[in-house]
Motif scaffolding. Structure first.
Motif, PDB file in Angstrom:
ATOM      1  N   GLN A  43       0.932  -1.225   0.019  1.00 40.33           N
ATOM      2  CA  GLN A  43       0.047  -0.056  -0.064  1.00 40.33           C
ATOM      3  C   GLN A  43       1.110   1.276  -0.248  1.00 40.33           C
ATOM      4  O   GLN A  43       1.945   1.335   0.844  1.00 40.33           O
ATOM      5  N   ALA A  44       0.565   2.181  -0.902  1.00 40.06           N
ATOM      6  CA  ALA A  44       1.195   3.480  -0.983  1.00 40.06           C
ATOM      7  C   ALA A  44       0.430   4.328  -0.177  1.00 40.06           C
ATOM      8  O   ALA A  44      -0.854   4.313  -0.273  1.00 40.06           O
ATOM      9  N   SER A  45       1.067   5.530   0.490  1.00 36.20           N
ATOM     10  CA  SER A  45       0.104   6.490   1.320  1.00 36.20           C
ATOM     11  C   SER A  45       0.597   7.851   0.694  1.00 36.20           C
ATOM     12  O   SER A  45       1.592   7.975   0.098  1.00 36.20           O
ATOM     13  N   ARG A  46      -0.409   8.715   0.591  1.00 34.46           N
ATOM     14  CA  ARG A  46      -0.216  10.069  -0.051  1.00 34.46           C
ATOM     15  C   ARG A  46      -0.568  11.312   0.895  1.00 34.46           C
ATOM     16  O   ARG A  46      -1.417  10.803   1.819  1.00 34.46           O
ATOM     17  N   ASP A  47      -0.092  12.322   0.910  1.00 37.05           N
ATOM     18  CA  ASP A  47      -0.407  13.523   1.578  1.00 37.05           C
ATOM     19  C   ASP A  47      -1.902  14.070   1.224  1.00 37.05           C
ATOM     20  O   ASP A  47      -2.141  13.784  -0.064  1.00 37.05           O
ATOM     21  N   GLU A  48      -2.179  15.140   1.625  1.00 33.91           N
ATOM     22  CA  GLU A  48      -3.243  15.850   1.334  1.00 33.91           C
ATOM     23  C   GLU A  48      -3.307  16.512  -0.171  1.00 33.91           C
ATOM     24  O   GLU A  48      -4.163  16.579  -0.565  1.00 33.91           O
ATOM     25  N   GLN A  49      -1.972  16.705  -0.665  1.00 32.68           N
ATOM     26  CA  GLN A  49      -1.781  17.444  -2.119  1.00 32.68           C
ATOM     27  C   GLN A  49      -1.633  16.349  -2.926  1.00 32.68           C
ATOM     28  O   GLN A  49      -1.543  16.432  -4.050  1.00 32.68           O
TER      29      GLN A  49
END
Length: 149
Positions: A43-49
């Motif tokens: 799983q990859a995670s991303r910030d709000e942007q």
């Protein structure tokens, strides 16, 4: 006749005991890729942007012996090693033990992972055994797609 049957029964019991203990203590899997050897969840995670901030790999390995995973792993991207601390958990069952390994991949390794032509993953057991297998092409493309998103 009774002695012959008793002798055959004893031989069959000995073969069964030997076979069971051999199966219990040795991993007979002869697989070519990591996803054939163990169950994976990447799983990859991303910030709000929407910027990539990290990735987590979970690995489940089922074995007959009682060997436990060590809390370290190595990710190789085109031969470059990334040593990673891991969290582990073992769930003991009657016949098979479930070993779980969780690693948070270093952010710097993610760039290399996106561009890699070959990815290998190595993890270790407390009995001295280590598993070092490449990621299959199909699985590697899926990981890279999640990272590029």
């Amino acid at each position: 006749m009774q002695k012959i049957l008793l002798g055959i029964g004893a031989v069959l019991m000995m073969l069964g005991i030997f076979g069971m203990s051999y199966t219990w203590n040795h991993d007979h899997r002869n697989l070519k890729t990591l996803e054939e050897y163990a169950t994976l969840d990447f799983q990859a995670s991303r910030d709000e942007q929407g910027n990539l901030e990290g990735a987590v790999l979970s690995l489940w390995d089922y074995r007959y012996d009682k060997a436990q995973l060590l809390k370290r792993a190595i990710l190789f991207t085109d031969g470059a090693p990334w040593e990673i601390p891991a969290a582990t958990k073992q769930t003991r069952a009657r016949w098979m033990n479930e070993n779980k390994l969780f690693v948070s991949l270093p952010k710097m390794a993610l760039r290399d992972l996106i561009l890699a032509k070959e990815v290998r993953f190595k993890f270790f057991y407390d009995n001295g055994q280590s598993i070092d297998l490449p990621l299959g092409q199909k699985e590697m493309v899926a990981w890279q797609r999640k990272l590029r998103w």
